[in-house]
Enzyme design. Structure first.
Site, short mmCIF file in Angstrom:
data_model
loop_
_atom_site.label_atom_id
_atom_site.label_comp_id
_atom_site.label_asym_id
_atom_site.label_seq_id
_atom_site.Cartn_x
_atom_site.Cartn_y
_atom_site.Cartn_z
N CYS A 1 1.24 -0.98 -0.29
CA CYS A 1 -0.30 0.16 0.16
C CYS A 1 1.01 0.98 -0.31
O CYS A 1 1.81 1.03 0.14
CB CYS A 1 -1.36 0.03 0.75
SG CYS A 1 0.09 0.35 2.89
N ARG B 1 -3.82 -0.64 5.37
CA ARG B 1 -3.62 -2.04 4.42
C ARG B 1 -2.59 -3.09 3.91
O ARG B 1 -3.02 -4.38 4.60
CB ARG B 1 -4.26 -1.44 2.63
CG ARG B 1 -5.16 -0.69 3.61
CD ARG B 1 -5.80 0.12 2.10
NE ARG B 1 -4.48 1.01 1.54
CZ ARG B 1 -4.31 1.77 0.62
NH1 ARG B 1 -5.12 1.82 -0.66
NH2 ARG B 1 -3.68 2.64 0.37
N ASP C 1 -8.52 3.26 1.39
CA ASP C 1 -6.98 3.58 2.25
C ASP C 1 -7.88 4.57 3.67
O ASP C 1 -8.91 5.52 3.70
CB ASP C 1 -6.29 5.02 1.67
CG ASP C 1 -5.26 5.46 3.16
OD1 ASP C 1 -5.46 4.71 4.38
OD2 ASP C 1 -4.56 5.40 2.55
#
Length: 181
Positions: free
Chosen positions: A29, A35, A148
């Site tokens: 990420c 994440r 996100d």
């Protein structure tokens, strides 16, 4: 002394030994604090639970180096811990060597997918890059990326964990089917 026949190296070389090959997966990420470490922790948990540690290795990284050395976001760690996932990974940036070291490089969204493709040292390396959304089942079939949660509330972290649980389970099933074939 007993006489032993010498080993026929040509015959030995023609024998194929089937052993479980380890598949190495890198989750990516932006900052490697929400994440991708969550996906890393979820996949490690599933792999350990199923006794597949010899078959699958997991790590995570970010395309941005601003959080290097940090633990995952405290909100993600809390949400993950409630589900039994212990996130202790220290953030790091994706390195060129990762393209050689990993078999699958899984991006959480299009921005990171594109960044990884630009970073890849070859066309072969680009072929290792995929999106996590490719592994979503029916529950998230309409989603094209993992959002996100950094600027979202508690629900954002929970939603991301739900998505990653499904995606990791499906990714592992795909990896195992390739190992078997």
């Amino acid at each position: 002394a007993a006489r032993h026949d010498p080993i026929n190296l040509a015959l030995l070389a023609s024998c194929t030994i089937f052993a479980a090959m380890e598949t190495k997966i890198l989750f990516v990420c932006l900052g490697n604090i929400c994440r991708s470490p969550a996906a890393d922790g979820i996949m490690r948990h599933i792999v350990r639970e199923r006794g597949l540690g010899a078959e699958v290795a997991v790590d995570s990284a970010g395309t941005y180096a601003g959080h290097t050395g940090e633990l995952p976001d405290a909100r993600m760690r809390r949400a993950a811990m409630k589900r039994g996932y212990d996130l202790r990974h220290r953030s790091r940036r994706v390195a060129e060597e990762d393209f050689a070291a990993f078999d699958r490089i899984v991006a959480m969204d299009d921005t990171n997918y594109e960044a990884l493709c630009r970073m890849a040292p070859s066309r072969e390396a680009i072929g290792k890059v995929c999106r996590m959304a490719e592994f979503f089942g029916p529950a998230y079939a309409d989603r094209t990326y993992v959002p996100d949660p950094y600027y979202e509330g508690h629900e954002g972290f929970e939603r991301v964990l739900d998505m990653l649980q499904e995606g990791c389970a499906n990714l592992l099933a795909e990896v195992r089917s390739r190992i078997r074939s």
